[in-house]
Motif scaffolding. Structure first.
Motif, PDB file in Angstrom:
ATOM      1  N   GLN A   1       0.901  -0.888   0.014  1.00 24.73           N
ATOM      2  CA  GLN A   1      -0.038  -0.115   0.036  1.00 24.73           C
ATOM      3  C   GLN A   1       0.969   1.160   0.089  1.00 24.73           C
ATOM      4  O   GLN A   1       1.857   1.342   0.501  1.00 24.73           O
ATOM      5  CB  GLN A   1      -0.843  -0.062   1.354  1.00 24.73           C
ATOM      6  N   ILE A   2       0.478   2.498  -0.600  1.00 24.82           N
ATOM      7  CA  ILE A   2       1.101   3.597  -0.578  1.00 24.82           C
ATOM      8  C   ILE A   2      -0.086   4.685  -0.374  1.00 24.82           C
ATOM      9  O   ILE A   2      -1.110   4.317  -0.895  1.00 24.82           O
ATOM     10  CB  ILE A   2       1.809   3.825  -1.876  1.00 24.82           C
ATOM     11  N   PHE A   3       0.367   5.786   0.157  1.00 19.57           N
ATOM     12  CA  PHE A   3      -0.498   6.959   0.575  1.00 19.57           C
ATOM     13  C   PHE A   3      -0.272   8.085   0.135  1.00 19.57           C
ATOM     14  O   PHE A   3       0.245   9.024   1.141  1.00 19.57           O
ATOM     15  CB  PHE A   3      -1.174   6.609   1.687  1.00 19.57           C
ATOM     16  N   PRO A   4       0.101   8.395  -1.216  1.00 16.39           N
ATOM     17  CA  PRO A   4       0.761   9.542  -1.555  1.00 16.39           C
ATOM     18  C   PRO A   4      -0.263  10.889  -1.523  1.00 16.39           C
ATOM     19  O   PRO A   4      -1.265  10.550  -1.558  1.00 16.39           O
ATOM     20  CB  PRO A   4       1.238   9.396  -3.020  1.00 16.39           C
ATOM     21  N   ARG A   5       0.125  12.237  -1.713  1.00 19.42           N
ATOM     22  CA  ARG A   5      -0.632  13.060  -1.912  1.00 19.42           C
ATOM     23  C   ARG A   5      -1.629  12.837  -3.067  1.00 19.42           C
ATOM     24  O   ARG A   5      -1.080  12.670  -4.136  1.00 19.42           O
ATOM     25  CB  ARG A   5      -0.049  14.496  -1.986  1.00 19.42           C
ATOM     26  N   VAL A   6      -2.802  13.405  -2.950  1.00 18.29           N
ATOM     27  CA  VAL A   6      -3.769  13.141  -3.881  1.00 18.29           C
ATOM     28  C   VAL A   6      -3.442  13.594  -5.422  1.00 18.29           C
ATOM     29  O   VAL A   6      -3.709  12.981  -6.409  1.00 18.29           O
ATOM     30  CB  VAL A   6      -5.031  13.633  -3.604  1.00 18.29           C
ATOM     31  N   ASN A   7      -2.465  14.530  -5.519  1.00 19.75           N
ATOM     32  CA  ASN A   7      -2.277  15.235  -6.667  1.00 19.75           C
ATOM     33  C   ASN A   7      -0.846  14.949  -7.193  1.00 19.75           C
ATOM     34  O   ASN A   7      -0.422  15.426  -8.115  1.00 19.75           O
ATOM     35  CB  ASN A   7      -2.241  16.879  -6.780  1.00 19.75           C
ATOM     36  N   ASN A   8      -0.259  14.070  -6.504  1.00 17.99           N
ATOM     37  CA  ASN A   8       1.204  13.358  -7.006  1.00 17.99           C
ATOM     38  C   ASN A   8       0.814  12.472  -8.263  1.00 17.99           C
ATOM     39  O   ASN A   8       0.118  11.348  -8.009  1.00 17.99           O
ATOM     40  CB  ASN A   8       1.852  12.744  -5.938  1.00 17.99           C
ATOM     41  N   ASP A   9       1.151  12.838  -9.447  1.00 16.10           N
ATOM     42  CA  ASP A   9       0.898  12.072 -10.571  1.00 16.10           C
ATOM     43  C   ASP A   9       2.067  12.085 -11.520  1.00 16.10           C
ATOM     44  O   ASP A   9       2.135  11.458 -12.542  1.00 16.10           O
ATOM     45  CB  ASP A   9      -0.159  12.549 -11.171  1.00 16.10           C
ATOM     46  N   GLY A  10       3.418  12.398 -11.037  1.00 15.69           N
ATOM     47  CA  GLY A  10       4.580  12.515 -11.750  1.00 15.69           C
ATOM     48  C   GLY A  10       5.045  11.037 -11.777  1.00 15.69           C
ATOM     49  O   GLY A  10       5.075  10.198 -10.990  1.00 15.69           O
ATOM     50  N   MET A  11       5.956  10.851 -12.816  1.00 17.47           N
ATOM     51  CA  MET A  11       6.772   9.452 -12.811  1.00 17.47           C
ATOM     52  C   MET A  11       7.933   9.753 -13.651  1.00 17.47           C
ATOM     53  O   MET A  11       8.328  10.672 -14.313  1.00 17.47           O
ATOM     54  CB  MET A  11       5.748   8.613 -13.708  1.00 17.47           C
ATOM     55  N   SER A  12       8.975   8.872 -13.484  1.00 19.71           N
ATOM     56  CA  SER A  12      10.340   8.643 -13.941  1.00 19.71           C
ATOM     57  C   SER A  12      10.637   7.373 -14.256  1.00 19.71           C
ATOM     58  O   SER A  12      10.374   6.455 -13.524  1.00 19.71           O
ATOM     59  CB  SER A  12      11.404   9.209 -13.020  1.00 19.71           C
ATOM     60  N   LEU A  13      11.731   6.976 -15.320  1.00 24.28           N
ATOM     61  CA  LEU A  13      12.229   5.829 -15.675  1.00 24.28           C
ATOM     62  C   LEU A  13      13.446   6.227 -15.577  1.00 24.28           C
ATOM     63  O   LEU A  13      14.361   7.061 -16.341  1.00 24.28           O
ATOM     64  CB  LEU A  13      11.817   5.524 -16.963  1.00 24.28           C
ATOM     65  N   TYR A  14      14.309   5.484 -14.460  1.00 25.93           N
ATOM     66  CA  TYR A  14      15.752   5.746 -14.129  1.00 25.93           C
ATOM     67  C   TYR A  14      16.619   4.806 -14.549  1.00 25.93           C
ATOM     68  O   TYR A  14      16.235   3.561 -14.562  1.00 25.93           O
ATOM     69  CB  TYR A  14      15.655   6.366 -12.446  1.00 25.93           C
ATOM     70  N   SER A  15      17.809   5.160 -14.508  1.00 26.41           N
ATOM     71  CA  SER A  15      19.078   4.402 -14.539  1.00 26.41           C
ATOM     72  C   SER A  15      20.283   4.823 -13.659  1.00 26.41           C
ATOM     73  O   SER A  15      20.611   6.068 -13.917  1.00 26.41           O
ATOM     74  CB  SER A  15      19.505   3.903 -16.186  1.00 26.41           C
ATOM     75  N   SER A  16      20.817   4.001 -12.867  1.00 25.60           N
ATOM     76  CA  SER A  16      21.849   4.456 -11.964  1.00 25.60           C
ATOM     77  C   SER A  16      23.187   3.846 -12.176  1.00 25.60           C
ATOM     78  O   SER A  16      23.040   2.609 -12.254  1.00 25.60           O
ATOM     79  CB  SER A  16      21.241   4.416 -10.596  1.00 25.60           C
ATOM     80  N   GLY A  17      24.078   4.527 -12.147  1.00 25.64           N
ATOM     81  CA  GLY A  17      25.511   3.984 -12.335  1.00 25.64           C
ATOM     82  C   GLY A  17      25.846   3.449 -13.676  1.00 25.64           C
ATOM     83  O   GLY A  17      26.817   2.861 -14.015  1.00 25.64           O
ATOM     84  N   GLY A  18      25.244   3.690 -14.766  1.00 24.16           N
ATOM     85  CA  GLY A  18      25.277   3.702 -16.251  1.00 24.16           C
ATOM     86  C   GLY A  18      24.093   3.562 -16.791  1.00 24.16           C
ATOM     87  O   GLY A  18      23.087   3.852 -16.388  1.00 24.16           O
ATOM     88  N   HIS A  19      24.234   3.258 -18.070  1.00 21.79           N
ATOM     89  CA  HIS A  19      22.911   2.979 -19.026  1.00 21.79           C
ATOM     90  C   HIS A  19      22.078   1.631 -18.914  1.00 21.79           C
ATOM     91  O   HIS A  19      22.788   0.805 -18.539  1.00 21.79           O
ATOM     92  CB  HIS A  19      23.384   3.570 -20.393  1.00 21.79           C
ATOM     93  N   THR A  20      20.969   1.913 -19.081  1.00 20.17           N
ATOM     94  CA  THR A  20      20.071   0.830 -19.182  1.00 20.17           C
ATOM     95  C   THR A  20      19.339   0.660 -20.737  1.00 20.17           C
ATOM     96  O   THR A  20      18.967   1.626 -20.960  1.00 20.17           O
ATOM     97  CB  THR A  20      19.020   0.762 -18.247  1.00 20.17           C
ATOM     98  N   VAL A  21      19.331  -0.819 -21.280  1.00 25.03           N
ATOM     99  CA  VAL A  21      18.546  -0.733 -22.402  1.00 25.03           C
ATOM    100  C   VAL A  21      17.134  -1.343 -22.126  1.00 25.03           C
ATOM    101  O   VAL A  21      17.174  -2.506 -21.371  1.00 25.03           O
ATOM    102  CB  VAL A  21      19.414  -1.610 -23.391  1.00 25.03           C
ATOM    103  N   ILE A  22      16.247  -0.717 -22.471  1.00 24.52           N
ATOM    104  CA  ILE A  22      14.743  -1.202 -22.391  1.00 24.52           C
ATOM    105  C   ILE A  22      14.215  -1.600 -23.701  1.00 24.52           C
ATOM    106  O   ILE A  22      14.276  -0.923 -24.623  1.00 24.52           O
ATOM    107  CB  ILE A  22      14.039  -0.343 -21.755  1.00 24.52           C
ATOM    108  N   THR A  23      14.067  -2.935 -23.796  1.00 29.46           N
ATOM    109  CA  THR A  23      13.591  -3.303 -25.117  1.00 29.46           C
ATOM    110  C   THR A  23      12.059  -3.158 -25.286  1.00 29.46           C
ATOM    111  O   THR A  23      11.983  -3.068 -26.713  1.00 29.46           O
ATOM    112  CB  THR A  23      13.707  -5.029 -25.306  1.00 29.46           C
TER     113      THR A  23
END
Length: 674
Positions: free
Chosen positions: A471-493
């Protein structure tokens, strides 16, 4: 186009009908903060374990532990909902009530196709634990109308043999020996019983304890599952444990083995323990009876909460939701068998679909920046052979410094959900912020299937080999998103994001008043209409104001105790100020058996007129107020009860009122008169 059911069952297994989806979307119904839109929750009140899951004549029945008169666990009832597709649920009336004999704890339902019980061919028979002041025994109830009404057989079929925590009967037909099997749990073991007639039961064997962990075993289930890519089938025993899960609280453990009709024999004892789910919010998972896929797949659903904090989650007028249902199979991995879970859902797409293939994600970029996402699914596949990142994944419900991270750590092969920054709600201190499980790549690939809801997150890794539910309970207006890569690049197929529309349709409330504001108490729309609950005084006001008017409604004061004695007061507010401190109430007072005109001044109640009537709880009355030229007339079922001149309040808002009761209002109608 509706999304195809994402499971390999045949059309004969899933009935593609959905009366709920024909209803128009209602911006007032099931739209409270944190209310899940694609996970089941009750209209109001407390809910925990699913029980009595059964499929019959095209309908999936889901009963559940329910306390309809508050947001905390209380004397247990069996709530009820039905579905034609395991996704869109229609609430039904309460199936089983507690009484002087005790509370109604968890259990199961079977279809007695051959009349083994003597109650009739094709009778639904419910098995449940009756709890009276901590003494538990096993009892049955029967239904002759496909689960809509139930008759309790109050004599226990199994008296307590002096065992504490002896509960949650799960019953199924064992074809090989042509007998019924019941699995019960006690403190730290499962007990297996058999019967020919569903009334007399014989203890055959026990299983456990398997370790020295604290906590109690609950909600058992024993089922035979197919092993993928083979002709094998193995028996799986699921046990819910009140302590000791990987997330630090309640969870569901499973054991793979064989069952010979008397004994369950674990396939092999492992140093590790196998859990159905590695999140904090997955408990009491049990299968639907009378339901199998073409290869023997079984379908389960679970309570999506934890006993560590279930009574403190910030939701109203309901508390707690169910997980998505899943199809279960087994996968052979080395010399062990692992549970595989495939989510079942049949949801209507919403605008906002995103799709792309073969992209390289750099640490400094976010290709999803600017996109908004609150309810829906993400399907993504990552190629580790072409990546050098140490970690990659998603951050969802971003905003105001909050986010929930779903990621994969490459060097340690860990799938995780980090909710330590998800919300302002402080979970119990011994529930960790990060929930993780080891997950090896498959052919150098990692697959994530994520379901996001207003207060729920379910992550299926590598086609359901690993699952994390939180379960998560964020603020109602929180609707942002990220696709992240840390420490180098990532290939998403591949990447697909699909928002979904709500499974909830229009409100069952019938009224020409569309906007309401709760002042005090818990108020919700339900199949009974607008329902108010309070231990003290509760009020809800509309946006309709009048001086001369006709205001009327059907009113039911709901009995809330075991001996069916009516309690409390409910009625119609009129000539109210904006905070319901000064107003009139046309009320039905069940304890004093009278129709009353109540004046409230600065919050103090005074009965200024009343008429004695033999009023009863759980009976529906039609209450009408007519105000014309300062004359108040109150009618009950078309009969004039009270006629009173109005010396104090001459205009104001109309609303609904409840006092020390649960009151239901339906067919609410207001007409202003010149």
């Amino acid at each position: 186009m509706l999304k195809k059911l994402m499971v390999v069952f045949s059309l004969s297994f899933i009935v593609f009908l959905c009366p709920q989806m024909s209803h128009a979307y209602d911006p007032e119904y099931y739209q409270e903060p944190y209310r899940n839109q694609v996970h089941f929750s009750p209209e109001f009140g407390w809910m925990n374990d699913p029980n009595g899951l059964v499929y019959y004549h095209g309908l999936y029945h889901m009963y559940y532990q329910y306390y309809p008169y508050g947001l905390l666990w209380g004397p247990m009832h069996w709530g009820h909902a039905i579905s034609t597709d395991l996704t869109h649920w229609i609430p039904q009336k309460i199936a089983l009530y507690p009484d002087a004999q005790g509370h109604i704890f968890s259990g199961s339902i079977i279809i007695d196709k051959k009349n083994d019980s003597g109650f009739g061919k094709d009778t639904m028979v419910a098995f449940y634990t009756n709890d009276r002041k901590g003494i538990q025994d096993q009892r049955i109830a029967v239904s002759h109308d496909e689960g809509q009404t139930w008759e309790k057989i109050n004599e226990p079929i199994m008296k307590n043999p002096g065992i504490k925590d002896w509960r949650d009967p799960n019953v199924f037909w064992y074809q090989k020996d042509k007998k019924w099997i019941m699995v019960l749990t006690t403190h730290n073991k499962a007990m297996f019983y058999s019967s020919k007639n569903l009334k007399q039961w014989t203890l055959m064997s026990t299983f456990g304890p398997t370790d020295q962990s604290k906590g109690v075993w609950e909600c058992p289930s024993l089922m035979r599952l197919p092993v993928e890519n083979s002709n094998q089938k193995k028996w799986v025993l699921q046990i819910s444990r009140t302590e000791g899960s990987p997330a630090g609280g309640t969870g569901v453990e499973y054991f793979v083995g064989d069952f010979n009709g008397q004994h369950f024999i674990q396939h092999r004892k492992l140093k590790r323990r196998d859990w159905v789910n590695y999140g904090a919010d997955y408990y009491a998972a049990i299968p639907w009876n009378n339901l199998e896929g073409p290869r023997g797949e079984r379908v389960t659903i679970a309570w999506m909460s934890s006993w560590k904090y279930a009574e403190r989650t910030p939701t109203t007028p309901w508390r707690n939701s169910m997980s998505l249902p899943v199809s279960l199979t087994l996968v052979k991995m080395g010399d062990a068998f692992r549970l595989k879970q495939t989510p079942i859902y049949y949801l209507k797409p919403k605008d906002g679909h995103i799709r792309f293939h073969h992209k390289t994600i750099q640490p400094s970029t976010n290709i999803l920046k600017g996109h908004k996402f609150k309810v829906g699914e993400i399907k993504a596949e990552f190629d580790l052979s072409k990546s050098n990142a140490k970690e990659f994944g998603f951050q969802l419900r971003e905003g105001n410094g909050q986010y929930t991270r779903i990621g994969y750590q490459v060097t340690t092969h860990r799938l995780f959900v980090d909710r330590s920054h998800s919300s302002n709600f402080h979970f119990n201190s011994d529930i960790t912020g990060v929930h993780a499980i080891h997950m090896n790549p498959t052919n150098h690939k990692i697959q994530l299937h994520i379901f996001l809801d207003h207060s729920a997150l379910e992550v299926f890794g590598n086609n359901g080999i690993r699952v994390i539910t939180d379960q998560i309970f964020p603020r109602v207006n929180n609707d942002g998103m990220s696709l992240y890569s840390s420490g180098g690049h990532t290939v998403i197929t591949s990447f697909v994001l699909q928002p979904f529309t709500s499974i909830w349709g229009s409100s069952p409330l019938v009224s020409n008043i569309k906007k309401w504001q709760t002042i005090k108490g818990i108020w919700a729309d339900s199949m009974s209409g607008k329902v108010g609950q309070t231990e003290d005084e509760g009020s809800i006001l509309s946006n309709r104001m009048g001086k001369n008017f006709v205001y009327e409604s059907d009113v039911t004061i709901i009995n809330r105790n075991y001996i069916n004695k009516g309690t409390g007061t409910g009625g119609l507010i009129f000539h109210s100020d904006k905070v319901a401190k000064n107003m009139y109430v046309a009320a039905l007072d069940i304890p004093h058996k009278s129709v009353q005109l109540i004046k409230v001044c600065n919050g103090k109640r005074q009965v200024i007129s009343q008429k004695t009537m033999p009023l009863k709880g759980n009976q529906t009355y039609h209450l009408k107020v007519i105000v014309q030229q300062n004359l108040i007339k109150i009618y009950l079922d078309r009969k004039l009860m009270i006629e009173k001149q109005n010396p104090t309040f001459h205009q104001g808002l109309v609303g609904l009122y409840t006092f020390q009761s649960s009151s239901a209002f339906q067919n609410i109608h207001f007409t202003s008169k010149p």
